[in-house]
Design a protein around this motif. Structure first.
Motif, PDB file in Angstrom:
ATOM      1  N   SER A 101      16.101  -5.315 -42.092  1.00 34.54           N
ATOM      2  CA  SER A 101      17.305  -6.099 -42.348  1.00 34.54           C
ATOM      3  C   SER A 101      17.990  -6.480 -41.042  1.00 34.54           C
ATOM      4  CB  SER A 101      18.274  -5.303 -43.227  1.00 34.54           C
ATOM      5  OG  SER A 101      18.629  -4.085 -42.604  1.00 34.54           O
ATOM      6  N   THR A 102      17.790  -5.674 -39.999  1.00 35.52           N
ATOM      7  CA  THR A 102      18.372  -5.990 -38.686  1.00 35.52           C
ATOM      8  C   THR A 102      17.776  -7.277 -38.140  1.00 35.52           C
ATOM      9  OG1 THR A 102      18.706  -3.648 -38.187  1.00 35.52           O
ATOM     10  CG2 THR A 102      18.751  -5.172 -36.332  1.00 35.52           C
ATOM     11  N   ALA A 103      16.457  -7.413 -38.247  1.00 35.96           N
ATOM     12  CA  ALA A 103      15.794  -8.632 -37.784  1.00 35.96           C
ATOM     13  C   ALA A 103      16.331  -9.848 -38.524  1.00 35.96           C
ATOM     14  CB  ALA A 103      14.285  -8.517 -37.975  1.00 35.96           C
ATOM     15  N   ALA A 104      16.485  -9.717 -39.836  1.00 36.10           N
ATOM     16  CA  ALA A 104      16.994 -10.823 -40.638  1.00 36.10           C
ATOM     17  C   ALA A 104      18.430 -11.155 -40.265  1.00 36.10           C
ATOM     18  CB  ALA A 104      16.907 -10.469 -42.120  1.00 36.10           C
ATOM     19  N   MET A 105      19.237 -10.101 -40.012  1.00 34.91           N
ATOM     20  CA  MET A 105      20.626 -10.309 -39.639  1.00 34.91           C
ATOM     21  C   MET A 105      20.733 -11.044 -38.308  1.00 34.91           C
ATOM     22  SD  MET A 105      23.156  -9.065 -37.458  1.00 34.91           S
ATOM     23  CE  MET A 105      22.609  -7.426 -37.015  1.00 34.91           C
ATOM     24  N   VAL A 106      19.895 -10.643 -37.340  1.00 36.66           N
ATOM     25  CA  VAL A 106      19.892 -11.314 -36.039  1.00 36.66           C
ATOM     26  C   VAL A 106      19.535 -12.785 -36.209  1.00 36.66           C
ATOM     27  CG1 VAL A 106      18.729 -11.459 -33.797  1.00 36.66           C
ATOM     28  CG2 VAL A 106      19.386  -9.231 -34.719  1.00 36.66           C
ATOM     29  N   ALA A 107      18.522 -13.053 -36.996  1.00 34.10           N
ATOM     30  CA  ALA A 107      18.089 -14.434 -37.214  1.00 34.10           C
ATOM     31  C   ALA A 107      19.207 -15.270 -37.832  1.00 34.10           C
ATOM     32  CB  ALA A 107      16.858 -14.467 -38.120  1.00 34.10           C
ATOM     33  N   ILE A 108      19.868 -14.716 -38.843  1.00 34.88           N
ATOM     34  CA  ILE A 108      20.951 -15.445 -39.510  1.00 34.88           C
ATOM     35  C   ILE A 108      22.107 -15.681 -38.552  1.00 34.88           C
ATOM     36  CG2 ILE A 108      22.725 -15.261 -41.300  1.00 34.88           C
ATOM     37  CD1 ILE A 108      19.880 -16.068 -42.229  1.00 34.88           C
ATOM     38  N   LYS A 109      22.409 -14.689 -37.741  1.00 31.03           N
ATOM     39  CA  LYS A 109      23.507 -14.839 -36.783  1.00 31.03           C
ATOM     40  C   LYS A 109      23.200 -15.934 -35.767  1.00 31.03           C
ATOM     41  CE  LYS A 109      27.575 -13.502 -35.586  1.00 31.03           C
ATOM     42  NZ  LYS A 109      28.716 -13.658 -36.504  1.00 31.03           N
ATOM     43  N   LEU A 110      21.949 -15.978 -35.309  1.00 30.84           N
ATOM     44  CA  LEU A 110      21.556 -16.988 -34.319  1.00 30.84           C
ATOM     45  C   LEU A 110      21.504 -18.381 -34.951  1.00 30.84           C
ATOM     46  CD1 LEU A 110      18.735 -15.094 -32.405  1.00 30.84           C
ATOM     47  CD2 LEU A 110      21.057 -15.554 -31.613  1.00 30.84           C
ATOM     48  N   LEU A 111      20.947 -18.476 -36.135  1.00 31.54           N
ATOM     49  CA  LEU A 111      20.819 -19.778 -36.792  1.00 31.54           C
ATOM     50  C   LEU A 111      22.183 -20.333 -37.192  1.00 31.54           C
ATOM     51  CD1 LEU A 111      17.756 -19.163 -39.147  1.00 31.54           C
ATOM     52  CD2 LEU A 111      17.796 -20.541 -37.066  1.00 31.54           C
ATOM     53  N   GLY A 112      23.078 -19.440 -37.594  1.00 30.54           N
ATOM     54  CA  GLY A 112      24.366 -19.917 -38.090  1.00 30.54           C
ATOM     55  C   GLY A 112      25.441 -20.027 -37.040  1.00 30.54           C
ATOM     56  N   SER A 113      25.104 -19.671 -35.796  1.00 25.49           N
ATOM     57  CA  SER A 113      26.117 -19.665 -34.747  1.00 25.49           C
ATOM     58  C   SER A 113      26.109 -20.971 -33.957  1.00 25.49           C
ATOM     59  CB  SER A 113      25.888 -18.482 -33.792  1.00 25.49           C
ATOM     60  OG  SER A 113      26.848 -18.485 -32.766  1.00 25.49           O
ATOM     61  N   ASN A 114      26.844 -21.956 -34.469  1.00 22.96           N
ATOM     62  CA  ASN A 114      27.014 -23.178 -33.694  1.00 22.96           C
ATOM     63  C   ASN A 114      27.684 -22.882 -32.367  1.00 22.96           C
ATOM     64  OD1 ASN A 114      25.874 -24.933 -35.559  1.00 22.96           O
ATOM     65  ND2 ASN A 114      27.782 -25.123 -36.710  1.00 22.96           N
ATOM     66  N   HIS A 115      28.538 -21.856 -32.384  1.00 24.73           N
ATOM     67  CA  HIS A 115      29.256 -21.460 -31.169  1.00 24.73           C
ATOM     68  C   HIS A 115      28.273 -21.086 -30.063  1.00 24.73           C
ATOM     69  CE1 HIS A 115      32.264 -19.852 -28.568  1.00 24.73           C
ATOM     70  NE2 HIS A 115      31.920 -18.590 -28.755  1.00 24.73           N
ATOM     71  N   LEU A 116      27.288 -20.250 -30.417  1.00 29.42           N
ATOM     72  CA  LEU A 116      26.306 -19.834 -29.421  1.00 29.42           C
ATOM     73  C   LEU A 116      25.433 -21.007 -28.997  1.00 29.42           C
ATOM     74  CD1 LEU A 116      24.958 -17.645 -27.746  1.00 29.42           C
ATOM     75  CD2 LEU A 116      23.562 -17.039 -29.722  1.00 29.42           C
ATOM     76  N   THR A 117      25.007 -21.814 -29.962  1.00 35.01           N
ATOM     77  CA  THR A 117      24.160 -22.968 -29.648  1.00 35.01           C
ATOM     78  C   THR A 117      24.847 -23.918 -28.683  1.00 35.01           C
ATOM     79  OG1 THR A 117      23.141 -22.823 -31.832  1.00 35.01           O
ATOM     80  CG2 THR A 117      22.874 -24.896 -30.649  1.00 35.01           C
ATOM     81  N   LEU A 118      26.097 -24.201 -28.958  1.00 32.52           N
ATOM     82  CA  LEU A 118      26.849 -25.142 -28.117  1.00 32.52           C
ATOM     83  C   LEU A 118      27.120 -24.563 -26.733  1.00 32.52           C
ATOM     84  CD1 LEU A 118      29.410 -26.511 -30.735  1.00 32.52           C
ATOM     85  CD2 LEU A 118      27.464 -27.733 -29.740  1.00 32.52           C
ATOM     86  N   THR A 119      27.432 -23.263 -26.664  1.00 31.82           N
ATOM     87  CA  THR A 119      27.727 -22.670 -25.361  1.00 31.82           C
ATOM     88  C   THR A 119      26.481 -22.581 -24.489  1.00 31.82           C
ATOM     89  OG1 THR A 119      27.512 -20.448 -26.338  1.00 31.82           O
ATOM     90  CG2 THR A 119      29.729 -21.335 -26.109  1.00 31.82           C
TER      91      THR A 119
END
Length: 225
Positions: free
Chosen positions: A126-144
C-alpha cells in the motif's frame, strides 16, 4: 586598483555582495541535491526505480552542477510519466479518471493503484500505491520540478555559470577574474543584477520543491511505521 573597486567604486561594503550571492546559491543547490536524493530514494525503494544518487562536485562549475541535478529531476519526471502511462494502459477509463478526481477518496485511489502495481510487480504494498498516488496527484510537485529545471538552466547559462563552486574560498578577486572573460567590464554589474534576480526566483522555487518532497517522504515514513 583592485577589480572589486572597479565593480563597486562608490560602496566598499558591496565588495562582498558577489561572494554572498555565490554562497547563497551553493547553499540552496546543496539543499536541493539532498531533497532530490530523498525523493529518488523513495522511488527506488517503493516503485522499483533505479535512479542514481547525486552529489555536488566541488571541482566542477555552477553550470555543470546545475546539469547534474537537472538530469536527475528529468529522470524523476520521466518515471512519474511512466507510472501514469502504466495506470492508463492497465485500467479501465473510468477507474483511471478516478485517480485524478479530487472528490474521490484517497484510500480508493490507493486501492486502484495497488491493483495495477500487483499486475506489474506480482505484488505491491500500500506504501508503493500511496507514493504513486501522491506523485500523480501532486500538481504542486510537478509544477515546482518544471520551474526549478527552468531556473537551473538559466543560472547555468548566467554570468556565474562558468565559475567553479569551490572558488568561493579564494575570494572576490578570483571570482571576478573568472567571469570577466564572459562579459565586458561595463556589463558586469548588469549581469550580476540579473543573476540576483535568477537567484531570488530560484530560492523561492527551491523552497516549494523541498516542501513538496517533504510531504511525500513524510507520508512514506508514517506509512511504514
Amino acid at each position: 586598483m583592485a577589480l572589486s573597486d572597479l565593480l563597486y567604486p562608490d560602496n566598499p561594503k558591496r565588495k562582498q555582495e558577489l561572494i554572498h550571492l555565490h554562497q547563497e546559491l551553493l547553499d540552496c543547490m546543496s539543499t536541493n541535491f539532498h531533497a532530490t536524493n530523498e525523493l529518488a530514494g523513495v522511488l527506488n525503494e517503493h516503485l522499483g526505480c533505479t535512479i542514481t544518487p547525486i552529489k555536488m562536485r566541488e571541482s566542477s562549475t555552477v553550470k555543470e552542477n546545475c546539469e547534474i541535478i537537472i538530469q536527475v529531476m528529468s529522470e524523476i519526471q520521466h518515471q512519474v510519466q511512466k507510472i501514469d502511462s502504466d495506470m492508463k494502459e492497465k485500467l479501465e477509463p473510468v477507474l483511471y479518471q478516478k485517480l485524478y478526481d479530487i472528490k474521490e477518496p484517497e484510500l480508493e485511489k490507493i486501492a486502484i493503484a495497488q491493483r495495477v502495481f500487483s499486475i506489474i510487480f506480482g505484488e505491491a504494498t500500500s506504501t508503493a500505491a500511496m507514493v504513486a498516488i501522491k506523485l500523480l496527484g501532486s500538481n504542486h510537485l510537478t509544477l515546482t520540478v518544471s520551474k526549478l529545471i527552468s531556473l537551473l538552466a538559466q543560472i547555468g547559462a548566467s554570468v556565474l555559470g562558468g565559475v567553479s563552486i569551490t572558488i568561493i574560498g579564494l575570494g572576490l578577486e578570483m571570482i571576478l577574474h573568472a567571469i570577466l572573460g564572459a562579459v565586458e567590464r561595463s556589463q558586469l554589474l548588469t549581469a550580476v543584477r540579473s543573476y540576483e534576480k535568477h537567484l531570488a526566483e530560484f530560492k523561492a522555487a527551491s523552497e516549494k520543491y523541498q516542501h513538496a518532497i517533504h510531504e511525500v517522504t513524510s507520508l512514506v515514513r508514517q506509512q511504514v511505521q
